[in-house]
Design an enzyme around this catalytic site. Sequence first.
Site, mmCIF file in Angstrom:
data_model
loop_
_atom_site.group_PDB
_atom_site.id
_atom_site.type_symbol
_atom_site.label_atom_id
_atom_site.label_comp_id
_atom_site.label_asym_id
_atom_site.label_seq_id
_atom_site.Cartn_x
_atom_site.Cartn_y
_atom_site.Cartn_z
ATOM 1 N N GLY A 302 0.730 -1.264 0.000
ATOM 2 C CA GLY A 302 0.000 0.000 0.000
ATOM 3 C C GLY A 302 0.756 1.309 0.000
ATOM 4 O O GLY A 302 0.119 2.353 0.105
ATOM 5 N N GLY A 304 2.381 2.600 -2.554
ATOM 6 C CA GLY A 304 2.469 3.132 -3.927
ATOM 7 C C GLY A 304 1.539 4.324 -4.131
ATOM 8 O O GLY A 304 0.489 4.433 -3.510
ATOM 9 N N CYS A 307 -2.053 3.748 -5.391
ATOM 10 C CA CYS A 307 -2.606 2.663 -4.599
ATOM 11 C C CYS A 307 -3.570 3.168 -3.533
ATOM 12 O O CYS A 307 -3.288 4.154 -2.854
ATOM 13 C CB CYS A 307 -1.404 1.976 -3.956
ATOM 14 S SG CYS A 307 -1.864 0.801 -2.751
ATOM 15 N N ASP A 339 9.335 -1.795 -2.691
ATOM 16 C CA ASP A 339 8.437 -1.462 -3.806
ATOM 17 C C ASP A 339 7.394 -0.427 -3.406
ATOM 18 O O ASP A 339 6.489 -0.726 -2.625
ATOM 19 C CB ASP A 339 7.746 -2.751 -4.273
ATOM 20 C CG ASP A 339 6.726 -2.489 -5.363
ATOM 21 O OD1 ASP A 339 6.815 -1.440 -6.019
ATOM 22 O OD2 ASP A 339 5.845 -3.351 -5.552
ATOM 23 N N ARG A 389 -1.164 5.061 -13.487
ATOM 24 C CA ARG A 389 -2.318 4.448 -12.828
ATOM 25 C C ARG A 389 -1.944 3.155 -12.135
ATOM 26 O O ARG A 389 -1.090 2.403 -12.612
ATOM 27 C CB ARG A 389 -3.431 4.194 -13.829
ATOM 28 C CG ARG A 389 -3.015 3.256 -14.934
ATOM 29 C CD ARG A 389 -4.053 3.257 -16.014
ATOM 30 N NE ARG A 389 -3.778 2.231 -16.997
ATOM 31 C CZ ARG A 389 -4.368 2.172 -18.172
ATOM 32 N NH1 ARG A 389 -5.262 3.060 -18.521
ATOM 33 N NH2 ARG A 389 -4.088 1.196 -19.016
ATOM 34 N N GLY A 390 -2.580 2.915 -11.004
ATOM 35 C CA GLY A 390 -2.405 1.657 -10.288
ATOM 36 C C GLY A 390 -2.910 0.509 -11.162
ATOM 37 O O GLY A 390 -3.818 0.692 -11.964
ATOM 38 N N MET A 391 -2.291 -0.658 -10.995
ATOM 39 C CA MET A 391 -2.682 -1.790 -11.852
ATOM 40 C C MET A 391 -4.048 -2.354 -11.476
ATOM 41 O O MET A 391 -4.612 -3.149 -12.212
ATOM 42 C CB MET A 391 -1.612 -2.881 -11.815
ATOM 43 C CG MET A 391 -0.398 -2.536 -12.654
ATOM 44 S SD MET A 391 -0.787 -2.160 -14.368
ATOM 45 C CE MET A 391 -1.036 -3.817 -15.018
#
Length: 482
Positions: A302, A304, A307, A339, A389-391
């Site tokens: 979380g 990111g 995210c 990450d 954009r978040g995946m």
Amino acid sequence: MSLFEGRTYDDFLFRPQRGIVSSRRGVKLTTPLTRTLRLELPIVSANMDSVTSAEMARTMALEGGIGFVHRGQTIEAEAADVAAVKRSHGHLVEHPWRLPRDATLREARDFARHHRVTGILIEESRGSGVLAGLLSHRDLPWFGGHDDERVDAYMTPFERLVTAAPDVEPAEAARLLFENRIEKLPLIDRDRKIRGLVTKSDLMLARTRPGSSKDAKGRLLVGAAIGARGDFLERAAELLRAGADVLVMDVAHGHSDVMREAIEAFRRAFPDAALVAGNVGGADGARFLADLGADAIKVGIGPGRGCRTRLETAAGVPQLQAVYETWSAVGDRVPIIADGGVRHDKDLFLALACGASTVMLGSMLSGTDEAPGTVIEDPATHEKRKLYRGMTSPQAVLNALYEATPEEVDDALDVPAEGQELEVPYQGSVRDVLHRIRGHLRSAVSYAGEDALERVRAKVVAAPERYLVPLSAASRRESYER
Ligand code: XMP
């Protein structure tokens, strides 16, 4: 543990140590990516569809890092990205593109443009593999017309070509290229069958960029993402066949039964493939993945920028705490990839000093030319931006499902989005971003009193309270408000 409890990047400064380097250029940033692969730059690009496809992965490796191609696309498309990186450089091209001698110039032009090559090997007949000649971009008439003529009227025929045996040494190949003032050296066996191609640009690269991330054949390193369900083993097989050097099994909650089953199945199918697994948020998850045989562990629940997991589920651990807890659990046994959540270059250094071997970046790289997507310009302010954009943002999920059945689309949209889309400033080439990061990391290592990043990590993880200064609200203002 208390030093890191509830704390992350903006909670610490690093206490400067007596400097020992005379020039920061000499500071080493070499680091392990996995148990077996090493990088000269501890930066990896995120497997996200607004960050890493072939172009980003290629540049990351050229600069000494590595890129992980995203999996929000078909297996074929992801494997093609991997293959494009592996083909782009090397001591030799193992399977050079070729056309038969009766192909037309129009075909040759389209073929060269499509495969982005400047010279095409010509074979006697389609699929025969017998070298008939070489058509370089200089052989093509530039003044128009001639499109329907055959390539063999324009190519340099075999009799006038300089060639070499398949096992030619790079030094010998360089001599042949130079003495004959040519740029391409086809490799053939005794039956005149094509066995490879050496190009001048590849040999030059080896000299001009010694820090690039390369495999034993001089080809750039590339990673690629797989999931833990559905056709993930088929995807893995195709990516490895295309030449991926390392795969990342990337799911939101890596400390899970789904992950255990997936890694066990992966290991049965590909016992020797390098596998990064994640994401986890600390010690228990890290031990779990290490025991399953992961070659590197990706940490971050979380942090990111794209995210929303923490906002929507409360799941997560502050990122610097997660990195240090992970290191405390697995030590140097398995390299750690921190990450997400990096906003400033100092965050990179803190992650690397507190246990991470590499850092994965998403938003920090997504505003660059090499990231997929187009530049948007504000007509009023002329500010340039790109989309990130978040995946698991609705946009990325929909995009990945463009070939799915209606039921699959319904299923996917049933899961609430834990990602979002945002605009990031346009930043030009990722090379410039990496150049800046490299410089700042070297300076940080120098302030930390060492000449190599690995030495900083070794001393900081052993006694973090000696080096990290926790910040009050006032000292944070003094440090960061400008
Ligand atoms: P940064 O902060 O570098 O983070 O932009 C990149 C990382 O964010 C993660 N990621 C997500 N996490 N929902 C999440 O919870 C998402 O939709 C999402 N998309 C990406 C991922 O780990 C990436 O490397």
